[in-house]
Design an enzyme around this catalytic site. Structure first.
Site: not given
Length: 785
Positions: A33-34, A217-218, A254, A611
């Site tokens: 994603k980043t 983002d997010e 998430q 994670r």
DNA sequence: CTCGGTCAGTTTTTT
DNA sequence: ACTGACCGAG
């Protein structure tokens, strides 16, 4: 440019190379994603679709913003300065400093963090004779923040059925006092910035014409107000305007900040209102091995509200997820540390290992064990540097120097170190200031008698600081403040003060570091980062409130990372332990009431699992000390939701991979602890009532049979009383009765609703109008008439 | 009136 | 373990 695109998979490439249309990217955990976000910015710049100044990028944390810029700089030479990159709060702060006049704020407005806000609420309630037993300050705080996130000022705030209009009245007082103090809480930064744009067409137009590319983002963690802010800046739906491009990246699975007002519904609203055809799905996971991923997929499939997404990987199956049930929290910690040691001996660096827990309180036992074994660890989050008492004290002096109307700062340090200014003097001051609508600092000037002299001493200190703040460079000013305020001497005299002094010295370094960072940023840039009207001190104080976290200093040392699951979002590790998988703890007891909350807990667990790259351990304890109580719990319902085939149950410590002899299966039923545990529970999966609590000391072994009986009985009794209270309406007032309330005066009961604890009286007061009062609370204040 | 000591209740997560 | 409330001494 080709390098940029070649390393991307087809979906990522499609996202990165989109045109100017707005888009939604559903990016699963570990799907790059980043990378997509930074590549997108690089692509826009390299293909000449955008100038840096046309880019507005919003991230969830300051750390993410920093990382995005760092990564971007490694991809291409870029004028980072001209872009606006930061959190919603950081960007709004920046905007408000630039347009503080139009926003109705003084240039030096203070930022109240969560705890400042809570003390402000308490203070205001106290000053207005509202007891904190009656209405919990924390609930009031939540109410205020929820309102602001909905874009509601006090005058439009809703009346709650149970509490009548009390919350709204407190909100109203709070709003007025914050304006007088020139202070903004976190939610206020957003709301004010939103109103600024809404009410000043020219300012709005300026930013609309500037930011042609907005990246978020997010996105699943944005709240309604943030969405409206974005919508406004995008110019969508405005006739005659070509809307700016909004590139939203998020993952509904998430979303773990609903408790803070995040609204996953923004994703659906965005798709509808920005006419997004089909979101781009990034489902290939580059992080975790198969078993870990399958476990995550299996768990999250239990959630009903999903946009739908299934992660897959080309990596192999890898090891199964290990599950270990320990008799106690101490044993659990010992097991974790033992295992950490084993992996370390085999070559895994400590910093590639993370221990996750649901709540901060759980870190203590783990820390003790790490310390005992001499293994380096670092706790992420927890108490942040700028949250430390001594730091907040020093900052408060500086805040007063910057803005004398900052009552929160005033109250914190007016008598610190002790200057003989006690509760009585302060009470008088608060009353006087309140009656006359002036700040506490200004009210000092009107004091009489002995108090006047003492207050004058304090005033002289602040006046001196006010002069020095413009004369001295920032870091010198910090030193001067610590000295002049008397804080230095106070901690020097304190036998336990050495660590606090050390932290204060670190504050000076932080100031130096802050100034240096700004200087570097401005070097190659004619347009200053720091806005013309923000001084170094203002910038530093904002920084202290908004970036109160991120223990960056510790990042490079090789230590095991301990953190809450929330704090772990966005990070990844080779080896991950998720601890405390017990009903009541994870999922947390406060979240087991509604399915909505439970689904958020499940997403939290999903975040935790994803994670891990190579190895994942899930641990639990049958008994655990929490808040000075030993509690016994059964295993988390989430354990039963993980696919059996991806798990491997272990028992005692010392287990090795090749040895299957002590491999415990959870068995077909899927309930209870590992076979052999005295705590196996059979049959019912009812999780609402199987935590036993008893205040007092820890038991030596598992809870004895007799205790279960007695405690069970107690619980039944309590339940029974509750039910009885519900059956019995027991209202001492009927409609038509007259009564006297100590605050609202005489009134007539119009009706009664609810029973027992929930009994609500609707009363028409002769002078204050109709109010709904919760009888349980109001009864202390009313008498017959 | 202020100060320092003791004691109880406490926390789910955070920009 | 951290804060807030309470109490008795100065």
């Amino acid at each position: 440019m080709n390098d940029l695109l070649d390393s991307l998979n087809p979906e990522q490439k499609a996202a990165v190379t989109l045109g100017e249309k707005s888009a939604l990217i559903l990016a699963g955990a570990g799907s790059g994603k980043t990378r997509v976000l930074t590549s997108r910015i690089a692509y826009l710049l390299q293909s000449d679709m955008a100038y840096p100044s046309e880019i507005l990028a919003v991230t969830f944390t300051n750390k993410a913003a920093k990382e995005m810029l760092t990564r971007l700089s490694t991809m291409m030479p870029v004028n980072v300065r001209a872009m606006w990159v930061g959190t919603f709060h950081g960007l709004c702060n920046r905007m408000l400093r630039l347009h503080h006049n139009e926003a109705g704020l003084p240039a030096s407005f203070a930022i109240l963090d969560q705890s400042d806000q809570l003390s402000a609420v308490k203070r205001i309630m106290k000053a207005n004779g509202i007891s904190d037993e009656e209405f919990k300050p924390r609930e009031v705080q939540n109410y205020i923040n929820r309102c602001k996130e909905e874009g509601l000022r006090a005058k439009d705030a809703p009346i709650n059925f149970q509490r009548g209009s009390a919350f709204r009245e407190i909100y109203d007082l709070y709003e007025k006092i914050l304006i007088r103090e020139g202070a903004c809480d976190f939610a206020e930064l957003l709301l004010r910035s939103y109103e600024l744009l809404k009410n000043h067409p020219l300012i709005l137009e300026h930013y609309q014409n500037r930011f042609h590319f907005i990246l978020i983002d997010e996105f699943q963690d944005t709240n309604k107000l943030q969405y409206r802010w974005i919508k406004l800046l995008s110019g969508i739906g405005e006739p005659g305007r070509r809307p700016n491009s909004v590139f939203a990246v998020g993952d509904d699975d998430q979303s773990i900040y609903a408790f803070r007002g995040a609204n996953v519904g923004n994703m659906q609203d965005f798709v509808r209102e920005f006419k997004i055809g089909e979101p781009i799905r990034l489902e290939q996971n580059y992080r975790s091995q198969g078993n870990i991923l399958d476990a995550a997929n299996g768990l999250i499939a239990n959630n009903s509200q999903r946009l739908g997404k299934k992660l897959w990987t080309e990596a192999g199956e890898g090891d199964k997820v290990r599950v270990y049930s320990a008799p106690s929290d101490v044993d659990e910690a010992a097991y974790v540390v033992d295992t950490v040691k084993e992996y370390a001996d085999l070559g895994t660096p400590y910093k590639e290992m993370a221990i996750l827990y649901r709540s901060n309180a759980q870190s203590r036992v783990l820390e003790a064990e790490f310390t005992r074994r001499g293994i380096p660890y670092s706790v992420y989050g927890g108490l942040r540097f700028f949250d430390r008492a001594e730091i907040k004290n020093a900052i408060s002096y500086m805040r007063l120097a910057e803005n004398t109307a900052d009552d929160s700062a005033f109250l914190r340090v007016v008598n610190l170190p002790a200057r003989g200014i006690g509760a009585k003097t302060i009470e008088t001051l608060i009353n006087f200031a309140g009656d006359n609508g002036i700040s506490l600092y200004d009210a000092c000037g009107y004091a009489k008698g002995a108090a006047a002299a003492k207050l004058e001493v304090f005033r002289a200190i602040i006046e001196d600081l006010r002069e020095k703040k413009d004369e001295l460079p920032l870091s010198k000013f910090v030193d001067y403040t610590v000295e002049k305020s008397g804080l230095k001497e106070m901690y020097e005299l304190d036998p336990n003060g050495s660590e606090r002094l050390e932290n204060l010295r670190e504050l000076t370094s932080a100031a130096t570091g802050y100034v240096d960072a700004e200087a570097i940023d401005e070097e190659d840039e004619e347009e200053s980062v720091r806005d013309e009207n923000m001084t170094a001190l203002q910038g530093f104080l904002s920084h202290a409130s908004l970036e109160a976290g991120e223990n960056q200093a510790k990042a490079d040392q090789d230590a095991v990372q301990l953190m809450t699951v929330h704090a772990s979002k966005g990070l990844e590790f080779n080896l991950v332990f998720i601890t405390g998988l017990e009903d009541g703890l994870f999922p947390h007891g406060n979240s087991m009431g509604s399915n909505k909350d439970l689904e958020e807990e499940r997403r939290l667990m999903y975040v935790a699992i994803t994670r891990a790259r190579k190895n994942l351990y899930i641990t639990l304890a049958e008994r655990r000390m929490l808040h000075g109580t030993t509690r016994y719990s059964s295993q988390s319902m989430f354990l039963r939701e993980l696919p059996e085939e991806n798990l491997k149950w272990l028992s005692k410590p010392g287990y090795t991979d090749s040895d299957d002899s002590d491999d415990y299966s959870s068995g077909g039923s899927g309930y209870g602890f590992a076979r052999g545990s005295k705590f196996s529970r059979r049959g019912s999966s009812d999780w609402s009532n199987n935590n036993y609590r008893e205040s007092g000391r820890t038991y030596n072994s598992n809870m004895p049979e007799w205790a279960k009986g007695i405690l069970g009985g107690k619980l039944e009794k309590q339940q029974e009383n509750k039910i009885r209270a519900k059956i019995d309406n027991g209202s001492p007032y009927k409609s038509g009765d007259r009564l006297l309330h100590e605050k609202f005066g005489a009134g007539t009961v119009l009706s009664t609703k609810g029973v027992g604890e929930e009994l609500v009286l609707q009363i028409k007061f002769d002078r204050s109008g109709v109010k709904d009062l919760l009888y349980r609370i109001a009864k202390k204040k009313i008498s017959d008439l």
